[in-house]
Design an enzyme around this catalytic site. Structure first.
Site, short mmCIF file in Angstrom:
data_model
loop_
_atom_site.label_atom_id
_atom_site.label_comp_id
_atom_site.label_asym_id
_atom_site.label_seq_id
_atom_site.Cartn_x
_atom_site.Cartn_y
_atom_site.Cartn_z
N HIS A 184 -1.66 -27.05 -13.22
CA HIS A 184 -0.72 -27.85 -12.44
C HIS A 184 -1.47 -28.52 -11.29
CE1 HIS A 184 2.80 -29.45 -10.75
NE2 HIS A 184 3.61 -28.41 -10.81
N HIS A 187 2.32 -33.18 -8.11
CA HIS A 187 3.53 -32.99 -7.31
C HIS A 187 3.33 -32.44 -5.89
CE1 HIS A 187 5.67 -32.57 -11.45
NE2 HIS A 187 5.17 -33.77 -11.25
N TYR A 189 1.30 -29.98 -4.89
CA TYR A 189 0.89 -28.59 -4.77
C TYR A 189 -0.62 -28.53 -4.51
CZ TYR A 189 5.62 -27.79 -6.36
OH TYR A 189 6.99 -27.80 -6.46
#
Length: 358
Positions: A184, A187, A189
């Protein structure tokens, strides 16, 4: 021609088997990663409900299931009830999920995650959040409704340690029976915090221009690939952030080019650009996926409020190779069956579909 067969002909690309990397997929539809917060809040261990939740989607024929975000360390947690992949108990519990998916002929990857500065000390056992630079977000933690804490700036030593935690989580994922992982990097993060000039003001090798700010992402990807193989590794990245929904790259074409150059450098094979709206234009009349295909010949997973018609069109054009569906798969465990039979889909409603797994 019976209705189901007629619909499958209409959506021939959606229902087409394919192979991307090491993954042999029954269809070109993926389940997008969606935070559900149903793991034990103290241990990060998944339960029987989650086993059946993923089993249902595999049984429906979803080609690739990308799990909810699974944190690589207790300090990477940003919501209550988020699962982990850093303890033996967590690995053992996830094995029941992956076994269920495989029993139904499905493929599942774990999305490995660290939220960085987007957390609160009560969520991470009293620790301060960590980030490339000690810049606090002026907003509330989702589902927790308390202000984000000011993060600690990561030392070089801590950066190297966190990189190794991603690789350890990837190894744990394979041990738990996952077919691979999605890193990931999107977004807003931790990985994206390093990539962004909004959250990264470092002047060392992890800062500077975009190519320099991608150093952390590249190190994570390289260690994960070394741990489990490039064919089992997906990278997700995005032009927007959960803590600043209006943010976009200033020059999307240049950004995509720089990201894809970095991915090629470290040997990535599968990319997952992430947007809220698949049709959003970023450079003239081009979408993120038009831009990505301009610079990337390998498999691309597409996401962003895709309908079956829009997904079929994008697959036909070759802009993407797999179409990821999000909230409709929460409200419709039998999503593909309904699409196949031309049945109306149940619209997602947070009040209806968050309190319990369906």
């Amino acid at each position: 021609m019976e209705k189901g067969r007629e619909t499958m002909t209409k959506y021939s690309k959606l229902f087409e088997p394919t192979k991307i990397g090491a993954f042999n997929l029954k269809t070109r539809i993926a389940m997008a990663p969606m935070t559900r917060s149903f793991a034990d809040d103290n241990t990060g261990v998944v339960n029987d409900q989650i086993v059946e939740y993923y089993r249902k989607r595999a049984k429906d024929g979803i080609g690739l299931i990308i799990s909810e975000g699974v944190v690589v360390t207790p300090r990477g947690k940003g919501n209550p009830g988020v699962p982990g992949l850093y303890s033996r108990e967590q690995v053992h519990a996830w094995k029941r999920v992956t076994d269920a998916v495989h029993e139904e002929g499905g493929t599942i990857v774990a999305q490995i995650w660290h939220v960085g500065r987007l957390s609160h000390h009560e969520l991470i056992k009293g620790s301060a959040p960590e980030a490339p630079t000690a810049i606090q977000v002026d907003a509330l933690v989702p589902r927790f409704r308390k202000p984000y804490d000011k993060p600690e700036e990561m030392t070089i030593g801590r950066i190297k340690e966190v990189v190794s935690l991603y690789a350890a989580a990837a190894k744990n994922a394979i041990e738990a029976g996952f077919d691979g992982v999605e890193i990931h990097g999107a977004h807003g993060y931790l990985i994206d915090q390093f990539a962004s000039d909004v959250s990264n003001k470092r002047t060392d090798e992890y800062g500077g221009d975009l190519a320099g700010r991608l150093t952390f992402m590249k190190e994570v990807i390289k260690e994960v690939i070394d741990a489990i193989g490039a064919d089992r590794t997906i990278i997700r990245f995005s032009p927007h952030k959960v803590d600043n929904v209006e943010y976009r790259w200033e020059d999307a074409d240049a950004a995509i080019r720089t990201f894809t150059e970095a991915f090629k450098e470290v040997g990535v094979k599968i990319i997952h650009p992430s947007v809220l709206d698949f049709t959003e234009k970023f450079a003239g009349d081009q979408t993120i996926y038009d831009l990505a295909r301009k610079y990337w010949d390998g498999p691309i997973i597409g996401v962003g409020s895709l309908t079956p018609d829009l997904a079929e069109e994008a697959l036909e054009k070759g802009v993407i190779d797999v179409a990821a569906i999000g909230r409709p798969l929460i409200s419709n465990p039998d999503y593909l069956e309904k699409v196949k039979n031309g049945e109306e889909l149940v619209e997602y409603d947070a009040k209806t579909h968050l309190p319990e797994l369906v």
